[in-house]
Design a protein around this motif. Sequence first.
Motif, PDB file in Angstrom:
ATOM      1  N   PRO A 315      89.657  16.974 -53.845  1.00 17.30           N
ATOM      2  CA  PRO A 315      90.598  15.896 -54.474  1.00 17.30           C
ATOM      3  C   PRO A 315      90.196  14.517 -54.052  1.00 17.30           C
ATOM      4  CG  PRO A 315      92.065  17.737 -53.533  1.00 17.30           C
ATOM      5  CD  PRO A 315      90.470  18.128 -52.793  1.00 17.30           C
ATOM      6  N   MET A 316      90.266  13.510 -54.527  1.00 20.10           N
ATOM      7  CA  MET A 316      89.920  12.426 -54.563  1.00 20.10           C
ATOM      8  C   MET A 316      90.327  11.938 -52.669  1.00 20.10           C
ATOM      9  SD  MET A 316      88.347   9.783 -55.895  1.00 20.10           S
ATOM     10  CE  MET A 316      88.463   9.625 -57.740  1.00 20.10           C
ATOM     11  N   ALA A 317      91.442  12.178 -52.689  1.00 22.95           N
ATOM     12  CA  ALA A 317      92.201  11.801 -51.134  1.00 22.95           C
ATOM     13  C   ALA A 317      91.402  12.455 -50.017  1.00 22.95           C
ATOM     14  CB  ALA A 317      93.579  12.129 -51.257  1.00 22.95           C
ATOM     15  N   GLU A 318      90.672  13.474 -50.412  1.00 27.13           N
ATOM     16  CA  GLU A 318      89.837  14.053 -49.262  1.00 27.13           C
ATOM     17  C   GLU A 318      88.382  13.623 -49.335  1.00 27.13           C
ATOM     18  OE1 GLU A 318      90.570  18.410 -49.332  1.00 27.13           O
ATOM     19  OE2 GLU A 318      92.671  18.079 -49.958  1.00 27.13           O
ATOM     20  N   VAL A 319      88.043  12.376 -49.924  1.00 25.56           N
ATOM     21  CA  VAL A 319      86.821  11.637 -49.849  1.00 25.56           C
ATOM     22  C   VAL A 319      85.981  11.834 -48.259  1.00 25.56           C
ATOM     23  CG1 VAL A 319      87.859   9.482 -49.526  1.00 25.56           C
ATOM     24  CG2 VAL A 319      85.359  10.024 -50.812  1.00 25.56           C
ATOM     25  N   ALA A 320      86.868  11.782 -47.389  1.00 26.38           N
ATOM     26  CA  ALA A 320      85.952  11.634 -46.013  1.00 26.38           C
ATOM     27  C   ALA A 320      85.337  13.114 -45.831  1.00 26.38           C
ATOM     28  CB  ALA A 320      86.945  11.362 -45.001  1.00 26.38           C
ATOM     29  N   ASP A 321      85.989  14.034 -46.147  1.00 25.99           N
ATOM     30  CA  ASP A 321      85.310  15.543 -46.205  1.00 25.99           C
ATOM     31  C   ASP A 321      84.077  15.586 -47.203  1.00 25.99           C
ATOM     32  OD1 ASP A 321      87.312  16.559 -44.171  1.00 25.99           O
ATOM     33  OD2 ASP A 321      88.538  17.259 -45.731  1.00 25.99           O
ATOM     34  N   ALA A 322      84.289  14.848 -48.414  1.00 30.83           N
ATOM     35  CA  ALA A 322      82.954  15.051 -49.134  1.00 30.83           C
ATOM     36  C   ALA A 322      81.873  14.443 -48.499  1.00 30.83           C
ATOM     37  CB  ALA A 322      83.608  14.049 -50.390  1.00 30.83           C
ATOM     38  N   TYR A 323      81.963  13.275 -47.923  1.00 31.05           N
ATOM     39  CA  TYR A 323      80.902  12.536 -47.066  1.00 31.05           C
ATOM     40  C   TYR A 323      80.250  13.461 -46.124  1.00 31.05           C
ATOM     41  CZ  TYR A 323      81.270   8.037 -49.296  1.00 31.05           C
ATOM     42  OH  TYR A 323      81.082   7.094 -50.437  1.00 31.05           O
ATOM     43  N   ARG A 324      81.210  13.957 -45.420  1.00 30.03           N
ATOM     44  CA  ARG A 324      81.051  14.999 -44.215  1.00 30.03           C
ATOM     45  C   ARG A 324      80.058  16.295 -44.959  1.00 30.03           C
ATOM     46  NH1 ARG A 324      85.179  13.552 -41.180  1.00 30.03           N
ATOM     47  NH2 ARG A 324      86.538  14.866 -42.457  1.00 30.03           N
ATOM     48  N   ALA A 325      80.746  16.592 -45.811  1.00 27.29           N
ATOM     49  CA  ALA A 325      79.864  17.820 -46.449  1.00 27.29           C
ATOM     50  C   ALA A 325      78.177  17.531 -46.812  1.00 27.29           C
ATOM     51  CB  ALA A 325      80.658  18.416 -47.458  1.00 27.29           C
ATOM     52  N   MET A 326      78.309  16.238 -47.698  1.00 27.03           N
ATOM     53  CA  MET A 326      76.991  15.970 -47.973  1.00 27.03           C
ATOM     54  C   MET A 326      76.255  15.489 -46.633  1.00 27.03           C
ATOM     55  SD  MET A 326      77.437  14.183 -51.707  1.00 27.03           S
ATOM     56  CE  MET A 326      75.880  13.437 -51.666  1.00 27.03           C
ATOM     57  N   ASP A 327      76.652  14.838 -45.969  1.00 18.30           N
ATOM     58  CA  ASP A 327      75.922  14.329 -44.664  1.00 18.30           C
ATOM     59  C   ASP A 327      75.291  15.592 -43.768  1.00 18.30           C
ATOM     60  OD1 ASP A 327      75.246  12.636 -42.564  1.00 18.30           O
ATOM     61  OD2 ASP A 327      76.664  13.087 -41.453  1.00 18.30           O
ATOM     62  N   GLU A 328      76.256  16.494 -43.930  1.00 19.75           N
ATOM     63  CA  GLU A 328      75.764  17.772 -43.017  1.00 19.75           C
ATOM     64  C   GLU A 328      74.907  18.763 -44.020  1.00 19.75           C
ATOM     65  OE1 GLU A 328      79.355  19.291 -41.665  1.00 19.75           O
ATOM     66  OE2 GLU A 328      79.676  17.445 -40.139  1.00 19.75           O
ATOM     67  N   ARG A 329      74.643  18.223 -45.057  1.00 19.90           N
ATOM     68  CA  ARG A 329      74.031  19.095 -46.225  1.00 19.90           C
ATOM     69  C   ARG A 329      74.518  20.331 -46.413  1.00 19.90           C
ATOM     70  NH1 ARG A 329      68.872  16.855 -47.616  1.00 19.90           N
ATOM     71  NH2 ARG A 329      68.001  18.704 -48.303  1.00 19.90           N
ATOM     72  N   ARG A 330      75.801  20.366 -46.225  1.00 19.30           N
ATOM     73  CA  ARG A 330      76.647  21.855 -46.713  1.00 19.30           C
ATOM     74  C   ARG A 330      76.962  21.800 -48.167  1.00 19.30           C
ATOM     75  NH1 ARG A 330      81.540  20.961 -45.186  1.00 19.30           N
ATOM     76  NH2 ARG A 330      81.346  19.339 -43.564  1.00 19.30           N
ATOM     77  N   ALA A 331      76.647  20.548 -48.795  1.00 22.02           N
ATOM     78  CA  ALA A 331      76.892  20.418 -50.286  1.00 22.02           C
ATOM     79  C   ALA A 331      75.711  19.607 -50.845  1.00 22.02           C
ATOM     80  CB  ALA A 331      78.139  19.717 -50.534  1.00 22.02           C
ATOM     81  N   ILE A 332      75.309  20.170 -51.698  1.00 23.38           N
ATOM     82  CA  ILE A 332      74.440  19.139 -52.719  1.00 23.38           C
ATOM     83  C   ILE A 332      74.939  17.917 -53.223  1.00 23.38           C
ATOM     84  CG2 ILE A 332      72.576  18.957 -54.540  1.00 23.38           C
ATOM     85  CD1 ILE A 332      72.855  22.233 -54.597  1.00 23.38           C
ATOM     86  N   LYS A 333      76.062  18.003 -53.779  1.00 25.69           N
ATOM     87  CA  LYS A 333      76.657  16.724 -54.233  1.00 25.69           C
ATOM     88  C   LYS A 333      78.213  17.118 -54.603  1.00 25.69           C
ATOM     89  CE  LYS A 333      76.166  12.937 -57.513  1.00 25.69           C
ATOM     90  NZ  LYS A 333      75.742  11.897 -56.832  1.00 25.69           N
ATOM     91  N   VAL A 334      79.346  16.349 -54.174  1.00 23.47           N
ATOM     92  CA  VAL A 334      80.466  16.533 -54.035  1.00 23.47           C
ATOM     93  C   VAL A 334      81.381  15.659 -55.343  1.00 23.47           C
ATOM     94  CG1 VAL A 334      82.847  16.514 -53.024  1.00 23.47           C
ATOM     95  CG2 VAL A 334      80.591  16.832 -51.781  1.00 23.47           C
TER      96      VAL A 334
END
Lengths: 340, 340
Positions: A315-334
């Motif tokens: 969800p858009m409101a969890e954007v900080a988690d999205a950045y973290r996931a990409m920074d830590e390469r846990r996600a390709i793109k969120v």
Amino acid sequence: MRATTIHGPRDIRFEEVPDPEIKRPTDAIVKVVAGCVCGSDLWPYRGENPIRRGATIGHECVGVVEEVGGEVRDFKPGDFVIVPFCHCDNTCAHCRAGVQSACTNLGVTTSGQGEYALVGQADGSLVATDGVPDAALLPSLLSLSDVMPTGWHAAVSARVREGGTAVVVGDGAVGLCGVLAASVMGAETIVAMSRHEPRQQLAKEFGATHVVASRGREGAQEVKEVLGGIGADAVLECVGTDEAMGTAISVARPGAMVGFVGVPHGIELPVRRMFDRNVGVQGGMAPVRRYLPELLALVQDGRIDPGKVFDLTLPMAEVADAYRAMDERRAIKVMLSSAS
Amino acid sequence: MRATTIHGPRDIRFEEVPDPEIKRPTDAIVKVVAGCVCGSDLWPYRGENPIRRGATIGHECVGVVEEVGGEVRDFKPGDFVIVPFCHCDNTCAHCRAGVQSACTNLGVTTSGQGEYALVGQADGSLVATDGVPDAALLPSLLSLSDVMPTGWHAAVSARVREGGTAVVVGDGAVGLCGVLAASVMGAETIVAMSRHEPRQQLAKEFGATHVVASRGREGAQEVKEVLGGIGADAVLECVGTDEAMGTAISVARPGAMVGFVGVPHGIELPVRRMFDRNVGVQGGMAPVRRYLPELLALVQDGRIDPGKVFDLTLPMAEVADAYRAMDERRAIKVMLSSAS
């Protein structure tokens, strides 16, 4: 409205900011249906680019037109649109030459990770879908606002050609879209340089015929072996670092081009090595609007599914988690989906 | 035989050296009818490149085949030939891709300002004229060994196209040949950057529609005014210095290519400026053999007369004067005629 803001390195917030307003008669406001985080957003996130404290961040989105200025003719409230990250009038000399990213009326999306985005030069910038798209198509449509046209631009700049060979340096979402682009353009051999198993898999799904996991000199050597010792007809540099560019140039065959789309950070082009082997470089910000009609048709016809680069949706409101996931390469793109 | 040697900065001699000998069955020896001095010969002459004391110098010539190795099939003693400055087998993967200057059997002419020149890979390198040419054609045929194909390569690398605009940075013989190349390729507007009246005249004869005499920022500004503020579709950088490259990049329109053929001396490519405007660069040593058949036909049909770059002819033995005249810019390019 609420939108994503950056307050310092690793300090991402979803908070109230002023609503965007139509300022020019050529503007439009789009209610964001989905946005996402770009690899280039990680530069300020990691403190490697200057930050204006509290500024909104996010330049990729799709959504529904909410309001248009008095001179906007081609769009009306309710239209579902793809918002190119760079806005253009699509009529100036640079746009007519296919370099919409150098438009004399250039603008950029600044609240794509928010509830509403202001779009300049709406008639020149936006592209509408046929009616409201299926939810299943949403990721691929969203990819057309930046990441897929950017991978495509790398392939165009590298002069990928039918039956040729291509190497893609970088296994981020842009690199993976570069693999897909090279495949659509008919490259027969496509080498993806990737160390991460999930990304290797997606590269293969997108058309990579070979994967090389090593980096640097060793990686370049392995790539050359795959290409019969000759080097690649076209190389896509999708990272933006000096090491990646060095690898890209060394795997290019004499006379080949390196297309580069990662914002350069610390790159020193080895002009003498380039001269000695007639290897050229060209790249920059993708002229998204130029490629959009063709790419939208490919998506709507089911010929490409670039939305696969989104391996996490929040969800858009969890954007900080999205950045973290990409920074830590846990996600390709969120992908970030709006609440409504 | 006698040949030109270099012993130190500004120390050019015409003296006895060992005769060249067939070493490989693919070699040929050519009796030089005419040679010339290249702009790149001035780098060691001025002490800006390392010098091997007493080494022969000179890589451009035309002449008559004197002797061939056992595997040479296409040439025999008595054939009048153009000798590309870089020798190639014209069959390897790089040659087949049109990059003969990266041939896996690459060689170079080393006594083109002498009585005889050794040519490696004779079948792949040489191109014969139809019979012995008229003396009047000699300068243009000689220009095909390097300077004209090099100007042509700048235009090819810059992607000059019919109806487009082109700027040529550098008014040496290569730059002037670049103007001629752009003209043959159909560029409608060709801006030659030149401060020297005789070179400006020749540029116009070769097809320049505009001449800009200023340099640096001011020159770039004037060029842009000529081009309606937009910049050039294609830029030919024919000098090799950082200032010339900077000018070339700044007059290129967004999305354009700079073709560069001057051996880089102190160039630092401004990668971020290039990225911001999608301006690319490509260049290097010209694949002479690739262009030779087409250029020879243009010369023999009287469609181009690149030999006009030779504004001074001296006997080979007066080669030291030839270097001086070019160093002091009293001559654009000097032809050296053999005694016999």
